[in-house]
Design a protein around this motif. Structure first.
Motif, mmCIF file in Angstrom:
data_model
loop_
_atom_site.group_PDB
_atom_site.id
_atom_site.type_symbol
_atom_site.label_atom_id
_atom_site.label_comp_id
_atom_site.label_asym_id
_atom_site.label_seq_id
_atom_site.Cartn_x
_atom_site.Cartn_y
_atom_site.Cartn_z
ATOM 1 N N LYS A 30 0.825 -1.206 0.000
ATOM 2 C CA LYS A 30 0.000 0.000 0.000
ATOM 3 C C LYS A 30 0.864 1.262 0.000
ATOM 4 N N ALA A 31 2.004 1.230 0.653
ATOM 5 C CA ALA A 31 2.897 2.388 0.620
ATOM 6 C C ALA A 31 3.327 2.675 -0.813
ATOM 7 N N LEU A 59 -0.096 3.770 -2.922
ATOM 8 C CA LEU A 59 -0.641 5.098 -2.639
ATOM 9 C C LEU A 59 0.326 6.205 -3.025
ATOM 10 N N ARG A 60 1.614 5.951 -2.895
ATOM 11 C CA ARG A 60 2.577 6.956 -3.335
ATOM 12 C C ARG A 60 2.489 7.157 -4.837
ATOM 13 N N GLN A 75 -7.006 -2.329 4.176
ATOM 14 C CA GLN A 75 -7.238 -1.549 5.387
ATOM 15 C C GLN A 75 -7.926 -2.380 6.475
ATOM 16 N N GLY A 98 0.267 1.944 10.171
ATOM 17 C CA GLY A 98 0.006 1.870 8.739
ATOM 18 C C GLY A 98 -1.440 2.201 8.409
ATOM 19 N N TYR A 99 -2.362 1.695 9.202
ATOM 20 C CA TYR A 99 -3.780 1.974 8.972
ATOM 21 C C TYR A 99 -4.069 3.474 9.049
ATOM 22 N N PHE A 139 -2.165 5.416 6.064
ATOM 23 C CA PHE A 139 -2.797 5.143 4.773
ATOM 24 C C PHE A 139 -4.200 5.721 4.708
ATOM 25 N N ARG A 170 -3.863 9.281 3.638
ATOM 26 C CA ARG A 170 -3.496 9.380 2.216
ATOM 27 C C ARG A 170 -4.679 9.033 1.315
ATOM 28 N N ILE A 171 -5.408 7.997 1.680
ATOM 29 C CA ILE A 171 -6.585 7.617 0.898
ATOM 30 C C ILE A 171 -7.619 8.733 0.921
#
Length: 216
Positions: free
Chosen positions: A35-36, A39-40, A119, A183-184, A187, A190-191
């Motif tokens: 996901k990193a 999403l980046r 997620q 992380g949750y 992210f 970012r989401i």
């Protein structure tokens, strides 16, 4: 060494708890790394794709431009959703503005499902791993005390070692949970930013198509 001793001395339940924590840790780290990266890349692609769309001379040209930047197919479904629905179907019934609202909403939900993937796993690991570790600690302490009592020799020296080793399970549970929770949260923010950009683009796209068809 303490971890290996704990695993070697544990019974089936203790080993199951340890393996479960290991699986949870591996799964959460795979999701975190993936996901990193996603999403980046998505944050940059969404910005470039929408900018390329508005620089195009026509809708067809805009779609071609977006396809060149939208590597994870986040903006393209919104553009494709504006195409006319087949005549005679319920999807084509009603005002064109209502049709666009419906199809863009459905397309946006599909894109957000892709961004939200993983997620739930991170949230589940973050909330349950400490309790799984605590279960392993409680069971390990019970197992150690039972073994010491059966031996008939109870002293602080003999209790401290096994109990201390059992407490490693609590630390392991926290070590699994903390990265998942962080992380949750990271992210999620970012989401949220990407979602706001996509919602704004979908709104502007709807207005563009409605006015374009009214002027045609």
């Amino acid at each position: 060494m303490g971890v290996m001793q704990l695993f070697g001395q544990a019974d089936a339940i203790g080993r199951t708890v340890a393996l479960l924590l290991l699986v949870m840790s591996v799964a959460s780290w795979v999701v975190i790394l993936w996901k990193a990266w996603l999403l980046r890349r998505a944050a940059g692609d969404v910005g470039r794709s929408t900018a390329a769309f508005w620089q195009a001379a026509s809708l067809d040209d805009a779609r071609a431009r977006v396809a060149g930047f939208d590597r994870d197919t986040l903006v393209l479904p919104l553009v494709d959703a504006t195409r006319a629905q087949p005549e005679g179907s319920l999807a084509a019934a009603g005002d064109r503005s209502q049709q666009l609202t419906r199809v863009l909403r459905d397309a946006l939900h599909g894109v957000l499902d892709k961004l939200q993937f993983g997620q739930v796993l991170l949230a589940t690991v973050g909330s349950t791993a400490p309790f799984v570790g605590l279960l392993g600690t409680v069971w390990g302490i019970y197992h150690a005390l039972t073994g010491i009592a059966a031996a008939g020799q109870i002293s602080i020296d003999k209790v401290a070692g096994p109990v201390g080793e059992a407490l490693i399970m609590t630390a392991a549970g926290l070590a699994v949970a903390i990265p998942a929770v962080l992380g949750y949260n990271v992210f999620g923010r970012r989401i949220g930013r990407i979602e706001a950009d996509l919602e704004g683009f979908a709104r502007d796209l709807r207005e563009l198509v409605v006015h374009h068809q009214q002027g045609a």
